[in-house]
Write a protein that holds these residues in place. Structure first.
Motif, short mmCIF file in Angstrom:
data_model
loop_
_atom_site.label_atom_id
_atom_site.label_comp_id
_atom_site.label_asym_id
_atom_site.label_seq_id
_atom_site.Cartn_x
_atom_site.Cartn_y
_atom_site.Cartn_z
N LYS A 105 118.83 76.35 128.42
CA LYS A 105 118.22 77.53 129.03
C LYS A 105 119.13 78.75 128.90
O LYS A 105 118.67 79.86 128.66
CB LYS A 105 117.86 77.27 130.50
N GLN A 122 119.07 79.94 125.22
CA GLN A 122 117.81 80.62 124.91
C GLN A 122 117.79 82.04 125.46
O GLN A 122 117.30 82.97 124.81
CB GLN A 122 116.61 79.82 125.46
N ARG A 123 118.33 82.22 126.65
CA ARG A 123 118.32 83.52 127.31
C ARG A 123 119.39 84.47 126.74
O ARG A 123 119.13 85.65 126.54
CB ARG A 123 118.52 83.32 128.82
N GLU A 144 119.76 69.96 126.90
CA GLU A 144 118.77 70.35 127.91
C GLU A 144 119.40 70.46 129.29
O GLU A 144 119.11 71.38 130.04
CB GLU A 144 117.63 69.32 127.96
#
Length: 195
Positions: A67, A70-71, A120
């Motif tokens: 996460k 991705q950001r 993940e």
């Protein structure tokens, strides 16, 4: 997409090297935390982000939390590569691997290129692993609480946050030295009793 290859898995964390609680000899060891630092990670477009992370000599490789990547690393994530390997965490559980990306990491004024596996689930946004520490000649200096490149000075690196260092044991050791020095008559006004 998380890749689930039917390959033998290997340890991601070098857990067999870590001291177990029964091997600890100093109660004050528990006051130390993971060595944390704020790293400057560079995305493919040249933009940089300050990234909290862990200097993890127990992790074989660099790692990023999916996460977070991705950001904050969207361009690098466009080039995520599948990998034909699986990893286990320190407890032996299989880690959900999304792939790996190429990454530029700044350590003070030094920029180096490396790879990071993207997971993940990860307990930190970024782990600086043994692969980057060794290949780039990085020095983890507990005394100055800095990490820097071999041939540079601590001032050239970045700060390490290691939690609260033990003080009671150190203070006790200083008290013992002062007592023994006072007993032998070697104090010059620095002893606790002023002698």
């Amino acid at each position: 997409e998380v890749l689930e290859a039917d390959l033998p898995s290997q340890n991601f964390f070098l857990a067999s090297l870590a001291p177990t609680p029964e091997k600890r000899t100093d109660e004050n060891d528990r006051r130390y935390q993971s060595m944390r630092a704020v790293f400057k990670l560079e995305d493919k477009d040249g933009s940089c982000t300050s990234t909290p992370g862990v200097v993890d000599s127990g992790a074989a490789f660099n790692a990023l939390q999916l996460k977070y990547a991705q950001r904050h690393m969207p361009e690098a994530m466009k080039g995520i590569q599948p990998v034909g390997v699986r990893f286990r965490d320190a407890q032996g559980h299989r880690m959900k691997l999304a792939g790996k990306i190429n990454l530029a990491v700044w350590l003070g004024s030094h920029r180096y290129l490396t790879e990071a596996y993207v997971f993940e689930e990860l307990g930190a946004e970024f782990l600086l692993g043994v692969n980057a520490i060794c290949r780039n000649g990085l020095i983890i200096d507990g005394h100055t609480r800095r990490i820097y490149r071999s041939g540079q000075t601590p001032a050239d690196g970045i700060d390490l946050d290691v939690g609260q260092p033990p003080t009671t044991g150190q203070d006790h050791a200083i008290d013992l030295v002062q007592e023994r020095t006072a007993e032998s008559g070697l104090c010059n006004g620095d002893c606790p009793d002023g002698s």
